[in-house]
Motif scaffolding. Structure first.
Motif, PDB file in Angstrom:
ATOM      1  N   ILE A  34     -19.766   1.714 -23.723  1.00  0.00           N
ATOM      2  CA  ILE A  34     -20.839   1.360 -23.195  1.00  0.00           C
ATOM      3  C   ILE A  34     -21.518  -0.016 -23.764  1.00  0.00           C
ATOM      4  O   ILE A  34     -22.421  -0.689 -23.205  1.00  0.00           O
ATOM      5  CB  ILE A  34     -22.039   2.804 -23.627  1.00  0.00           C
ATOM      6  CG1 ILE A  34     -21.387   3.894 -23.080  1.00  0.00           C
ATOM      7  CG2 ILE A  34     -23.329   2.450 -23.430  1.00  0.00           C
ATOM      8  CD1 ILE A  34     -22.035   5.140 -23.419  1.00  0.00           C
ATOM      9  N   GLY A  35     -21.330  -0.055 -25.145  1.00  0.00           N
ATOM     10  CA  GLY A  35     -21.744  -1.416 -25.855  1.00  0.00           C
ATOM     11  C   GLY A  35     -21.355  -2.600 -25.146  1.00  0.00           C
ATOM     12  O   GLY A  35     -22.041  -3.600 -24.909  1.00  0.00           O
ATOM     13  N   LEU A  36     -19.958  -2.640 -24.861  1.00  0.00           N
ATOM     14  CA  LEU A  36     -19.513  -3.754 -23.933  1.00  0.00           C
ATOM     15  C   LEU A  36     -20.020  -3.963 -22.684  1.00  0.00           C
ATOM     16  O   LEU A  36     -20.511  -5.277 -22.387  1.00  0.00           O
ATOM     17  CB  LEU A  36     -18.070  -3.475 -23.653  1.00  0.00           C
ATOM     18  CG  LEU A  36     -17.072  -3.594 -24.949  1.00  0.00           C
ATOM     19  CD1 LEU A  36     -15.630  -3.076 -24.413  1.00  0.00           C
ATOM     20  CD2 LEU A  36     -17.089  -4.799 -25.711  1.00  0.00           C
ATOM     21  N   LEU A  37     -20.533  -2.919 -21.801  1.00  0.00           N
ATOM     22  CA  LEU A  37     -21.268  -3.044 -20.625  1.00  0.00           C
ATOM     23  C   LEU A  37     -22.717  -3.603 -20.907  1.00  0.00           C
ATOM     24  O   LEU A  37     -23.129  -4.405 -20.114  1.00  0.00           O
ATOM     25  CB  LEU A  37     -21.047  -1.702 -19.921  1.00  0.00           C
ATOM     26  CG  LEU A  37     -19.809  -1.501 -19.136  1.00  0.00           C
ATOM     27  CD1 LEU A  37     -20.179   0.016 -18.527  1.00  0.00           C
ATOM     28  CD2 LEU A  37     -19.443  -2.345 -18.028  1.00  0.00           C
ATOM     29  N   VAL A  38     -23.511  -2.739 -21.875  1.00  0.00           N
ATOM     30  CA  VAL A  38     -24.882  -3.364 -22.077  1.00  0.00           C
ATOM     31  C   VAL A  38     -24.743  -4.708 -22.534  1.00  0.00           C
ATOM     32  O   VAL A  38     -25.777  -5.529 -22.162  1.00  0.00           O
ATOM     33  CB  VAL A  38     -25.694  -2.402 -23.288  1.00  0.00           C
ATOM     34  CG1 VAL A  38     -26.642  -2.983 -23.620  1.00  0.00           C
ATOM     35  CG2 VAL A  38     -25.624  -1.017 -22.666  1.00  0.00           C
ATOM     36  N   SER A  39     -23.944  -5.135 -23.482  1.00  0.00           N
ATOM     37  CA  SER A  39     -23.735  -6.495 -23.901  1.00  0.00           C
ATOM     38  C   SER A  39     -23.619  -7.671 -22.605  1.00  0.00           C
ATOM     39  O   SER A  39     -24.131  -8.744 -22.720  1.00  0.00           O
ATOM     40  CB  SER A  39     -22.822  -6.782 -24.894  1.00  0.00           C
ATOM     41  OG  SER A  39     -22.895  -5.898 -26.118  1.00  0.00           O
ATOM     42  N   ALA A  40     -22.654  -7.134 -21.693  1.00  0.00           N
ATOM     43  CA  ALA A  40     -22.528  -8.071 -20.730  1.00  0.00           C
ATOM     44  C   ALA A  40     -23.469  -7.980 -19.703  1.00  0.00           C
ATOM     45  O   ALA A  40     -24.014  -9.273 -19.242  1.00  0.00           O
ATOM     46  CB  ALA A  40     -21.425  -7.317 -19.855  1.00  0.00           C
ATOM     47  N   PHE A  41     -24.139  -7.034 -19.715  1.00  0.00           N
ATOM     48  CA  PHE A  41     -25.516  -6.954 -18.520  1.00  0.00           C
ATOM     49  C   PHE A  41     -26.541  -7.790 -19.321  1.00  0.00           C
ATOM     50  O   PHE A  41     -27.247  -8.537 -18.664  1.00  0.00           O
ATOM     51  CB  PHE A  41     -25.984  -5.596 -18.569  1.00  0.00           C
ATOM     52  CG  PHE A  41     -27.335  -5.303 -17.721  1.00  0.00           C
ATOM     53  CD1 PHE A  41     -27.373  -5.593 -16.301  1.00  0.00           C
ATOM     54  CD2 PHE A  41     -28.524  -5.028 -18.368  1.00  0.00           C
ATOM     55  CE1 PHE A  41     -28.371  -5.548 -15.629  1.00  0.00           C
ATOM     56  CE2 PHE A  41     -29.719  -4.933 -17.468  1.00  0.00           C
ATOM     57  CZ  PHE A  41     -29.484  -5.160 -15.923  1.00  0.00           C
ATOM     58  N   ALA A  42     -26.711  -7.804 -20.648  1.00  0.00           N
ATOM     59  CA  ALA A  42     -27.891  -8.703 -21.399  1.00  0.00           C
ATOM     60  C   ALA A  42     -27.339 -10.173 -21.227  1.00  0.00           C
ATOM     61  O   ALA A  42     -28.188 -10.763 -21.030  1.00  0.00           O
ATOM     62  CB  ALA A  42     -27.913  -8.214 -22.999  1.00  0.00           C
ATOM     63  N   TRP A  43     -26.063 -10.326 -21.491  1.00  0.00           N
ATOM     64  CA  TRP A  43     -25.691 -12.013 -21.384  1.00  0.00           C
ATOM     65  C   TRP A  43     -25.836 -12.320 -19.962  1.00  0.00           C
ATOM     66  O   TRP A  43     -26.178 -13.459 -19.666  1.00  0.00           O
ATOM     67  CB  TRP A  43     -24.252 -11.958 -21.594  1.00  0.00           C
ATOM     68  CG  TRP A  43     -23.952 -13.555 -21.657  1.00  0.00           C
ATOM     69  CD1 TRP A  43     -23.127 -14.031 -20.671  1.00  0.00           C
ATOM     70  CD2 TRP A  43     -24.163 -14.464 -22.709  1.00  0.00           C
ATOM     71  NE1 TRP A  43     -22.988 -15.528 -21.086  1.00  0.00           N
ATOM     72  CE2 TRP A  43     -23.797 -15.610 -22.348  1.00  0.00           C
ATOM     73  CE3 TRP A  43     -24.948 -14.336 -23.838  1.00  0.00           C
ATOM     74  CZ2 TRP A  43     -23.960 -16.840 -22.898  1.00  0.00           C
ATOM     75  CZ3 TRP A  43     -25.347 -15.340 -24.313  1.00  0.00           C
ATOM     76  CH2 TRP A  43     -24.780 -16.837 -24.253  1.00  0.00           C
ATOM     77  N   GLY A  44     -26.010 -11.609 -18.682  1.00  0.00           N
ATOM     78  CA  GLY A  44     -26.262 -11.730 -17.323  1.00  0.00           C
ATOM     79  C   GLY A  44     -27.531 -12.461 -17.524  1.00  0.00           C
ATOM     80  O   GLY A  44     -27.723 -13.347 -16.777  1.00  0.00           O
ATOM     81  N   TRP A  45     -28.591 -11.716 -18.299  1.00  0.00           N
ATOM     82  CA  TRP A  45     -29.780 -12.237 -18.076  1.00  0.00           C
ATOM     83  C   TRP A  45     -30.052 -13.509 -18.834  1.00  0.00           C
ATOM     84  O   TRP A  45     -30.930 -14.325 -18.577  1.00  0.00           O
ATOM     85  CB  TRP A  45     -30.563 -11.010 -18.583  1.00  0.00           C
ATOM     86  CG  TRP A  45     -30.934 -10.131 -17.443  1.00  0.00           C
ATOM     87  CD1 TRP A  45     -30.232  -8.946 -17.595  1.00  0.00           C
ATOM     88  CD2 TRP A  45     -31.592 -10.260 -16.295  1.00  0.00           C
ATOM     89  NE1 TRP A  45     -30.712  -8.357 -16.511  1.00  0.00           N
ATOM     90  CE2 TRP A  45     -31.620  -8.940 -15.672  1.00  0.00           C
ATOM     91  CE3 TRP A  45     -32.662 -11.087 -15.723  1.00  0.00           C
ATOM     92  CZ2 TRP A  45     -32.239  -8.813 -14.635  1.00  0.00           C
ATOM     93  CZ3 TRP A  45     -33.067 -10.858 -14.600  1.00  0.00           C
ATOM     94  CH2 TRP A  45     -33.057  -9.575 -13.924  1.00  0.00           C
ATOM     95  N   VAL A  46     -29.264 -13.592 -20.056  1.00  0.00           N
ATOM     96  CA  VAL A  46     -29.198 -14.795 -20.782  1.00  0.00           C
ATOM     97  C   VAL A  46     -28.735 -16.215 -19.859  1.00  0.00           C
ATOM     98  O   VAL A  46     -29.354 -17.177 -19.556  1.00  0.00           O
ATOM     99  CB  VAL A  46     -28.269 -14.852 -22.042  1.00  0.00           C
ATOM    100  CG1 VAL A  46     -28.186 -16.215 -22.581  1.00  0.00           C
ATOM    101  CG2 VAL A  46     -28.931 -13.785 -22.862  1.00  0.00           C
ATOM    102  N   ASN A  47     -27.674 -15.731 -19.001  1.00  0.00           N
ATOM    103  CA  ASN A  47     -27.188 -16.594 -18.241  1.00  0.00           C
ATOM    104  C   ASN A  47     -28.281 -17.148 -16.975  1.00  0.00           C
ATOM    105  O   ASN A  47     -28.388 -18.367 -16.780  1.00  0.00           O
ATOM    106  CB  ASN A  47     -25.979 -16.209 -17.041  1.00  0.00           C
ATOM    107  CG  ASN A  47     -24.622 -16.293 -17.689  1.00  0.00           C
ATOM    108  OD1 ASN A  47     -24.485 -17.189 -18.686  1.00  0.00           O
ATOM    109  ND2 ASN A  47     -23.787 -15.195 -17.172  1.00  0.00           N
ATOM    110  N   ILE A  48     -28.969 -16.127 -16.663  1.00  0.00           N
ATOM    111  CA  ILE A  48     -30.112 -16.583 -15.568  1.00  0.00           C
ATOM    112  C   ILE A  48     -31.116 -17.198 -16.364  1.00  0.00           C
ATOM    113  O   ILE A  48     -31.713 -18.432 -15.843  1.00  0.00           O
ATOM    114  CB  ILE A  48     -30.799 -15.227 -15.201  1.00  0.00           C
ATOM    115  CG1 ILE A  48     -29.639 -14.647 -14.311  1.00  0.00           C
ATOM    116  CG2 ILE A  48     -32.181 -15.630 -14.345  1.00  0.00           C
ATOM    117  CD1 ILE A  48     -30.192 -13.279 -13.544  1.00  0.00           C
TER     118      ILE A  48
END
Length: 261
Positions: A34-48
């Protein structure tokens, strides 16, 4: 709170060295995936944020979003996925330092070229969502890709440990495989498929190849990297993550080029 987030096993999985990661405590098997997915989702917003911040600061010289895209690529290969890039280069190049440097340069240029082909596409019309659902689909087509790339990368690691079941000696990977079983990984794939089809619906029917390429890179590429590495370990998972993201980017760029024809 911030200290706990930074030292969460999932964040350390992406960022830390093996020695520091081995000291991380896993209270529940579900925490890591779950942490891997949440971290990935958060980094997606960092990308944006990086892309739009670069656009505000540097504009669009010569009609190209060069510097915003460069910021995104730098964030990928130098920050969040630095260890993933290092793992991919090491597995492909082996002990050949010169080859490793060449692969690193080519990987960076390939990512940058993929982003340069793409445009935000605000003007591209598509069927409108109900107003209460509009927030789930960013208007910028590039923002959608920036959100999906890290999530597909995270999923590639979750599915790979289902095919290469780690031993109990590797506590972290064992917890990852046990926490996210085959059924959960399949459900996550279905969710990402649905999101990708919805996000790329402005493209021709060939947009179906975008998630297909991501799945092929995750499973086929992961198998190939594991075989070349000689074992399934964290470095293979990280390398597969970046490989999957790169494949998704290039497939999107190819499909966007088809649309413009």
């Amino acid at each position: 709170m911030l200290h706990k987030l930074i030292h969460h096993p999932a964040v350390l999985f992406y960022l830390s060295d093996d020695d520091r990661l081995s000291e991380a405590s896993i209270s529940r098997p579900g925490d890591i995936w779950i942490g891997l997915l949440v971290s990935a989702f958060a980094w997606g917003w960092v990308n944006i944020g990086l892309w739009h911040g670069g656009r505000c600061l540097f504009g669009q010289p010569m009609g190209m979003f060069l510097l915003p895209n460069l910021l995104v690529v730098a964030g990928l290969v130098l920050v969040m996925y630095r260890r993933a890039a290092m793992s991919l280069i090491r597995i492909l190049a082996g002990r050949d330092a010169a080859l490793g440097s060449l692969i690193g340069c080519l990987l960076t240029l390939l990512l940058l070229a993929g982003f340069l082909v793409l445009r935000p596409g605000w003007h591209w019309q598509e069927q409108a969502l109900p107003h209460w659902l509009a927030w789930i689909r960013p208007e910028s087509k590039l923002d959608r890709l920036l959100l999906l790339m890290p999530l597909w990368g995270a999923w590639s690691m979750l599915i790979l440990v289902q095919f290469h079941r780690p031993s109990e000696d590797d506590a972290l990977l064992y917890a990852l495989a046990r926490g996210c079983g085959p059924f959960t990984a399949a459900v996550l794939m279905g969710i990402l498929l649905a999101a990708s089809i919805g996000y790329f619906a402005y493209l021709p029917w060939t947009q179906l190849t975008i998630p297909a390429v991501a799945i092929l890179a995750a499973v086929g590429g992961g198998f190939a990297l594991a075989k070349r590495n000689g074992a399934m370990d964290r470095s293979v998972l990280l390398a597969t993550n970046l490989l999957t993201q790169s494949a998704l980017l290039l497939a999107t760029a190819a499909n966007s080029n088809v649309r413009q024809w």
